[in-house]
Write an enzyme that holds these catalytic residues in place. Sequence first.
Site, PDB file in Angstrom:
ATOM      1  N   CYS A  71      65.991 -11.185 -40.004  1.00 35.25           N
ATOM      2  CA  CYS A  71      65.987 -12.643 -40.082  1.00 35.25           C
ATOM      3  C   CYS A  71      67.381 -13.209 -39.821  1.00 35.25           C
ATOM      4  O   CYS A  71      67.531 -14.240 -39.150  1.00 35.25           O
ATOM      5  CB  CYS A  71      65.471 -13.095 -41.444  1.00 35.25           C
ATOM      6  SG  CYS A  71      63.698 -12.823 -41.692  1.00 35.25           S
ATOM      7  N   CYS A  86      67.162 -11.041 -44.706  1.00 32.81           N
ATOM      8  CA  CYS A  86      67.248  -9.625 -44.360  1.00 32.81           C
ATOM      9  C   CYS A  86      67.974  -9.488 -43.016  1.00 32.81           C
ATOM     10  O   CYS A  86      68.321 -10.489 -42.377  1.00 32.81           O
ATOM     11  CB  CYS A  86      65.855  -9.009 -44.280  1.00 32.81           C
ATOM     12  SG  CYS A  86      64.867  -9.590 -42.872  1.00 32.81           S
ATOM     13  N   HIS A  89      58.388 -13.497 -42.562  1.00 29.33           N
ATOM     14  CA  HIS A  89      59.376 -13.928 -43.532  1.00 29.33           C
ATOM     15  C   HIS A  89      59.578 -15.438 -43.462  1.00 29.33           C
ATOM     16  O   HIS A  89      59.384 -16.067 -42.418  1.00 29.33           O
ATOM     17  CB  HIS A  89      60.702 -13.208 -43.299  1.00 29.33           C
ATOM     18  CG  HIS A  89      60.661 -11.763 -43.689  1.00 29.33           C
ATOM     19  ND1 HIS A  89      61.791 -10.963 -43.727  1.00 29.33           N
ATOM     20  CD2 HIS A  89      59.633 -10.960 -44.082  1.00 29.33           C
ATOM     21  CE1 HIS A  89      61.462  -9.747 -44.118  1.00 29.33           C
ATOM     22  NE2 HIS A  89      60.156  -9.719 -44.330  1.00 29.33           N
ATOM     23  N   CYS A 138      42.046 -40.769 -39.267  1.00 31.13           N
ATOM     24  CA  CYS A 138      42.946 -41.814 -38.791  1.00 31.13           C
ATOM     25  C   CYS A 138      43.299 -42.728 -39.962  1.00 31.13           C
ATOM     26  O   CYS A 138      42.790 -42.579 -41.077  1.00 31.13           O
ATOM     27  CB  CYS A 138      42.300 -42.605 -37.660  1.00 31.13           C
ATOM     28  SG  CYS A 138      40.927 -43.661 -38.189  1.00 31.13           S
ATOM     29  N   HIS A 189      33.606 -43.283 -36.167  1.00 34.86           N
ATOM     30  CA  HIS A 189      34.272 -42.041 -36.527  1.00 34.86           C
ATOM     31  C   HIS A 189      33.401 -41.265 -37.510  1.00 34.86           C
ATOM     32  O   HIS A 189      32.702 -41.855 -38.339  1.00 34.86           O
ATOM     33  CB  HIS A 189      35.639 -42.326 -37.145  1.00 34.86           C
ATOM     34  CG  HIS A 189      36.615 -42.918 -36.173  1.00 34.86           C
ATOM     35  ND1 HIS A 189      37.927 -43.167 -36.499  1.00 34.86           N
ATOM     36  CD2 HIS A 189      36.484 -43.308 -34.880  1.00 34.86           C
ATOM     37  CE1 HIS A 189      38.565 -43.685 -35.455  1.00 34.86           C
ATOM     38  NE2 HIS A 189      37.702 -43.787 -34.460  1.00 34.86           N
ATOM     39  N   CYS A 233      40.224 -44.705 -41.436  1.00 30.85           N
ATOM     40  CA  CYS A 233      39.297 -43.815 -42.135  1.00 30.85           C
ATOM     41  C   CYS A 233      39.902 -43.305 -43.437  1.00 30.85           C
ATOM     42  O   CYS A 233      39.217 -43.225 -44.466  1.00 30.85           O
ATOM     43  CB  CYS A 233      38.909 -42.650 -41.237  1.00 30.85           C
ATOM     44  SG  CYS A 233      37.829 -43.102 -39.854  1.00 30.85           S
ATOM     45  N   GLU A 241      62.236 -17.228 -43.419  1.00 33.48           N
ATOM     46  CA  GLU A 241      63.250 -17.683 -42.468  1.00 33.48           C
ATOM     47  C   GLU A 241      62.678 -17.808 -41.061  1.00 33.48           C
ATOM     48  O   GLU A 241      63.014 -18.749 -40.324  1.00 33.48           O
ATOM     49  CB  GLU A 241      64.439 -16.716 -42.462  1.00 33.48           C
ATOM     50  CG  GLU A 241      65.192 -16.640 -43.781  1.00 33.48           C
ATOM     51  CD  GLU A 241      64.620 -15.599 -44.726  1.00 33.48           C
ATOM     52  OE1 GLU A 241      65.309 -15.252 -45.687  1.00 33.48           O
ATOM     53  OE2 GLU A 241      63.473 -15.139 -44.502  1.00 33.48           O
TER      54      GLU A 241
END
Length: 384
Positions: free
Chosen positions: A291, A288, A258, A98, A66, A101, A260
Amino acid sequence: MQPQYRNTVERMYRGTFFYNFNNRPILSRRNTVWLCYEVKTRGPSMPTWDTKIFRGQVLRSKAKYHPEMRFLHWFREWRQLHHDQEYKVTWYVSWSPCTRCANSVATFLAKDPKVTLTIFVARLYYFWKPDYQQALRILCQKRGGLHATMKIMNYNEFQDCWNKFVDGGGKPFKPRNNLPKHYTLLQATLGELLRHLMDPGTFTSNFNNKPWVSGQHETYLCYKVERLHNDTWVPLNQHRGFLRNQAPNIHGFPKGRHAELCFLDLIPFWKLDGQQYRVTCFTSWSPCFSCAQEMAKFISNNEHLSLCIFAARIYDDQGRYQEGLRTLHRDGAKIAMMNYSEFKHCWDTFVDRQGRPFQPWDGLDEHSQALSERLRAILQNQGN
């Protein structure tokens, strides 16, 4: 004396970069890990000492192949010759490390306090596995100092990686259309995985429930999820965290997004089954109009999921916010103003309080009561 480079390349092709550094959260056939590294000597000017790229097969059974392990092998040899120097190391990796690692890197950093490591990841590798989650927490936990800092690559990091490591032929980096959305999903997932907590000052500044505040243009949203089991709501701590709105032109969001809507993007990523779930949000501002409409649609289309929203303040944009709140309430969401109990719960659950108890600010109860009466009038269509 320069160390010998093995399994490294100087630059990557544009197609290689776009293919391997695609930040779509779930991808198949991406079996090669690319690790672009930058090593700087610590000091007033922090000059760059070296930049190159390691690559390796993520699915090989031997972790030594790796790229993270190859980097450590190479860097250890260099450190033997320059053990007194302090270094700042930055990685840009296509997959996060991983388990093996991550453990090896954590061990290396614990033994060498003169090296700091920041890891920018394009995607999270096997993030749903408990052993992997634990390995990343060990790698990034604080033990007398931050061992490694891990972040999701945003627009700026992709651009930096492009400029430093890609043979772009003089062309600028052009992000994929979904880069901002994928960034938000991965950022929230990493926050859940590492159990990120909010800074106390951020909480008290943004969740102060004075009815009229200036300069608070951000929305913070803390969330938790519970599953109904034998008539009891059981917390799912793996789905607990907080996020904030994305400001325009930040992280690749031209128009912003936003909090949300970022949260609605995240919920399907959890892949909740058909059991009954309760999602509770604690927000610095109520939704708002737009949202609220989107949240109403979401819960209407997911009848197995109930939504509770506790807001610190009412967002009044002089527009249709009242209509939006009524729609959301009519479609089944519970909407209420935060009182002392909810503020304390947020402090205890989502804030890096370091043992300090919640200290209410002057006027908290009075503001909460006044806002609750105002919200009640809105939901009953009696004006504000």
